[in-house]
Design a protein around this motif. Structure first.
Motif, PDB file in Angstrom:
ATOM      1  N   ILE A  40      12.992  -0.037  30.104  1.00 36.32           N
ATOM      2  CA  ILE A  40      12.999  -0.839  28.893  1.00 36.32           C
ATOM      3  C   ILE A  40      11.561  -0.853  28.279  1.00 36.32           C
ATOM      4  O   ILE A  40      11.629  -0.543  27.157  1.00 36.32           O
ATOM      5  CB  ILE A  40      13.704  -2.137  29.035  1.00 36.32           C
ATOM      6  CG1 ILE A  40      15.143  -2.143  29.732  1.00 36.32           C
ATOM      7  CG2 ILE A  40      13.607  -2.800  27.736  1.00 36.32           C
ATOM      8  CD1 ILE A  40      15.827  -3.380  30.242  1.00 36.32           C
ATOM      9  N   TRP A  41      10.707  -1.103  29.154  1.00 32.94           N
ATOM     10  CA  TRP A  41       9.173  -1.453  28.791  1.00 32.94           C
ATOM     11  C   TRP A  41       8.822  -0.041  27.811  1.00 32.94           C
ATOM     12  O   TRP A  41       8.034  -0.034  26.991  1.00 32.94           O
ATOM     13  CB  TRP A  41       8.372  -1.724  29.885  1.00 32.94           C
ATOM     14  CG  TRP A  41       6.919  -1.712  29.542  1.00 32.94           C
ATOM     15  CD1 TRP A  41       6.029  -0.923  29.781  1.00 32.94           C
ATOM     16  CD2 TRP A  41       6.323  -2.817  28.776  1.00 32.94           C
ATOM     17  NE1 TRP A  41       4.727  -1.186  29.312  1.00 32.94           N
ATOM     18  CE2 TRP A  41       4.740  -2.389  28.548  1.00 32.94           C
ATOM     19  CE3 TRP A  41       6.799  -4.058  28.388  1.00 32.94           C
ATOM     20  CZ2 TRP A  41       3.795  -3.447  27.901  1.00 32.94           C
ATOM     21  CZ3 TRP A  41       5.720  -4.868  27.495  1.00 32.94           C
ATOM     22  CH2 TRP A  41       4.483  -4.380  27.430  1.00 32.94           C
ATOM     23  N   ASP A  42       8.919   1.063  28.525  1.00 35.57           N
ATOM     24  CA  ASP A  42       8.635   2.270  28.449  1.00 35.57           C
ATOM     25  C   ASP A  42       9.294   2.767  26.914  1.00 35.57           C
ATOM     26  O   ASP A  42       8.845   3.413  26.032  1.00 35.57           O
ATOM     27  CB  ASP A  42       8.873   3.634  29.292  1.00 35.57           C
ATOM     28  CG  ASP A  42       7.931   3.289  30.542  1.00 35.57           C
ATOM     29  OD1 ASP A  42       6.765   2.766  30.232  1.00 35.57           O
ATOM     30  OD2 ASP A  42       8.043   4.031  31.587  1.00 35.57           O
ATOM     31  N   SER A  43      10.524   2.236  26.789  1.00 37.94           N
ATOM     32  CA  SER A  43      11.150   2.449  25.548  1.00 37.94           C
ATOM     33  C   SER A  43      10.880   1.816  24.495  1.00 37.94           C
ATOM     34  O   SER A  43      11.236   2.018  23.258  1.00 37.94           O
ATOM     35  CB  SER A  43      12.617   2.130  25.771  1.00 37.94           C
ATOM     36  OG  SER A  43      13.309   3.126  26.857  1.00 37.94           O
ATOM     37  N   LEU A  44      10.223   0.657  24.646  1.00 41.63           N
ATOM     38  CA  LEU A  44       9.893  -0.257  23.576  1.00 41.63           C
ATOM     39  C   LEU A  44       8.395   0.530  22.875  1.00 41.63           C
ATOM     40  O   LEU A  44       7.352   0.063  22.951  1.00 41.63           O
ATOM     41  CB  LEU A  44       9.185  -1.698  24.188  1.00 41.63           C
ATOM     42  CG  LEU A  44      10.398  -2.405  24.823  1.00 41.63           C
ATOM     43  CD1 LEU A  44       9.908  -3.686  25.344  1.00 41.63           C
ATOM     44  CD2 LEU A  44      11.539  -2.927  23.472  1.00 41.63           C
ATOM     45  N   ASP A  45       8.643   1.426  22.083  1.00 39.39           N
ATOM     46  CA  ASP A  45       7.782   2.342  21.476  1.00 39.39           C
ATOM     47  C   ASP A  45       7.602   2.231  19.792  1.00 39.39           C
ATOM     48  O   ASP A  45       6.831   2.712  19.307  1.00 39.39           O
ATOM     49  CB  ASP A  45       7.816   3.871  21.750  1.00 39.39           C
ATOM     50  CG  ASP A  45       9.234   4.469  21.219  1.00 39.39           C
ATOM     51  OD1 ASP A  45       9.871   3.563  20.690  1.00 39.39           O
ATOM     52  OD2 ASP A  45       9.408   5.536  21.554  1.00 39.39           O
ATOM     53  N   ALA A  82       6.427 -14.399  27.069  1.00 36.52           N
ATOM     54  CA  ALA A  82       4.984 -14.063  27.602  1.00 36.52           C
ATOM     55  C   ALA A  82       4.003 -13.584  27.046  1.00 36.52           C
ATOM     56  O   ALA A  82       2.946 -13.214  27.017  1.00 36.52           O
ATOM     57  CB  ALA A  82       5.183 -13.315  28.914  1.00 36.52           C
ATOM     58  N   ASP A  83       4.519 -13.267  25.580  1.00 32.66           N
ATOM     59  CA  ASP A  83       3.527 -12.572  24.331  1.00 32.66           C
ATOM     60  C   ASP A  83       2.874 -11.292  24.892  1.00 32.66           C
ATOM     61  O   ASP A  83       1.806 -10.896  24.611  1.00 32.66           O
ATOM     62  CB  ASP A  83       2.332 -13.459  23.993  1.00 32.66           C
ATOM     63  CG  ASP A  83       1.567 -13.024  22.815  1.00 32.66           C
ATOM     64  OD1 ASP A  83       2.214 -12.496  21.960  1.00 32.66           O
ATOM     65  OD2 ASP A  83       0.328 -13.057  22.941  1.00 32.66           O
ATOM     66  N   LEU A  84       3.968 -10.311  25.592  1.00 41.22           N
ATOM     67  CA  LEU A  84       3.662  -9.334  25.952  1.00 41.22           C
ATOM     68  C   LEU A  84       4.223  -8.108  24.727  1.00 41.22           C
ATOM     69  O   LEU A  84       3.783  -7.092  24.866  1.00 41.22           O
ATOM     70  CB  LEU A  84       4.410  -8.546  27.144  1.00 41.22           C
ATOM     71  CG  LEU A  84       3.925  -9.563  28.454  1.00 41.22           C
ATOM     72  CD1 LEU A  84       4.592  -9.282  29.697  1.00 41.22           C
ATOM     73  CD2 LEU A  84       2.149  -9.495  28.576  1.00 41.22           C
ATOM     74  N   ILE A  85       4.978  -8.645  23.926  1.00 37.93           N
ATOM     75  CA  ILE A  85       5.730  -7.829  22.748  1.00 37.93           C
ATOM     76  C   ILE A  85       5.623  -8.804  21.784  1.00 37.93           C
ATOM     77  O   ILE A  85       5.649 -10.059  21.697  1.00 37.93           O
ATOM     78  CB  ILE A  85       6.995  -7.322  23.046  1.00 37.93           C
ATOM     79  CG1 ILE A  85       7.966  -8.123  23.269  1.00 37.93           C
ATOM     80  CG2 ILE A  85       6.952  -6.166  24.172  1.00 37.93           C
ATOM     81  CD1 ILE A  85       9.593  -7.691  23.450  1.00 37.93           C
ATOM     82  N   ARG A  86       5.802  -8.395  20.488  1.00 40.22           N
ATOM     83  CA  ARG A  86       5.918  -9.129  19.210  1.00 40.22           C
ATOM     84  C   ARG A  86       6.962  -8.647  18.410  1.00 40.22           C
ATOM     85  O   ARG A  86       7.138  -7.262  18.398  1.00 40.22           O
ATOM     86  CB  ARG A  86       4.345  -8.912  18.612  1.00 40.22           C
ATOM     87  CG  ARG A  86       3.379  -9.863  19.446  1.00 40.22           C
ATOM     88  CD  ARG A  86       2.177  -9.842  18.735  1.00 40.22           C
ATOM     89  NE  ARG A  86       1.200 -10.645  19.520  1.00 40.22           N
ATOM     90  CZ  ARG A  86      -0.134 -10.297  19.775  1.00 40.22           C
ATOM     91  NH1 ARG A  86      -0.610  -9.487  18.954  1.00 40.22           N
ATOM     92  NH2 ARG A  86      -0.902 -11.083  20.326  1.00 40.22           N
ATOM     93  N   GLU A  87       7.486  -9.223  17.713  1.00 37.49           N
ATOM     94  CA  GLU A  87       8.488  -8.905  16.710  1.00 37.49           C
ATOM     95  C   GLU A  87       7.932  -8.407  15.555  1.00 37.49           C
ATOM     96  O   GLU A  87       6.899  -8.578  15.137  1.00 37.49           O
ATOM     97  CB  GLU A  87       9.506 -10.039  16.400  1.00 37.49           C
ATOM     98  CG  GLU A  87      10.303 -10.484  17.540  1.00 37.49           C
ATOM     99  CD  GLU A  87      11.127 -11.552  16.920  1.00 37.49           C
ATOM    100  OE1 GLU A  87      12.212 -11.275  16.274  1.00 37.49           O
ATOM    101  OE2 GLU A  87      11.070 -13.026  17.619  1.00 37.49           O
TER     102      GLU A  87
END
Length: 87
Positions: A40-45, A82-87
């Protein structure tokens, strides 16, 4: 979109995510990802939609659709919290 203030490293087969503040790694907040979370993390491109990611998880892993939907939504929420991604 992934937060730019993080560092990722794969060590002994595990992906580690470390937030960076200023020029220092925040070693109090190190995250490790299991294989599905790493997918999932890798797909968040920034290009793949949540639906794209859901389809990818369902085709790559043996997981019931309801569980995949719940797990993906929970994981995305955790990344946002966790603020690792942002919308």
């Amino acid at each position: 979109m992934k937060n730019e203030d993080i560092v990722t490293r794969k060590i002994a087969g595990e992906l580690f995510i470390v937030p960076v503040r200023g020029r220092l790694a925040d070693m109090q907040r190190i995250f490790t990802l299991n294989p599905v979370a790493e997918y999932i993390w890798d797909s968040l491109d920034g290009r793949a939609s949540i639906e794209d990611i859901r389809r990818g998880v369902l085709s790559a892993y043996e997981v019931p659709e309801d569980q995949a939907n719940t797990d993906i939504a929970d994981f995305i929420r955790e990344l946002l919290d966790a603020d690792l991604i942002r919308e």
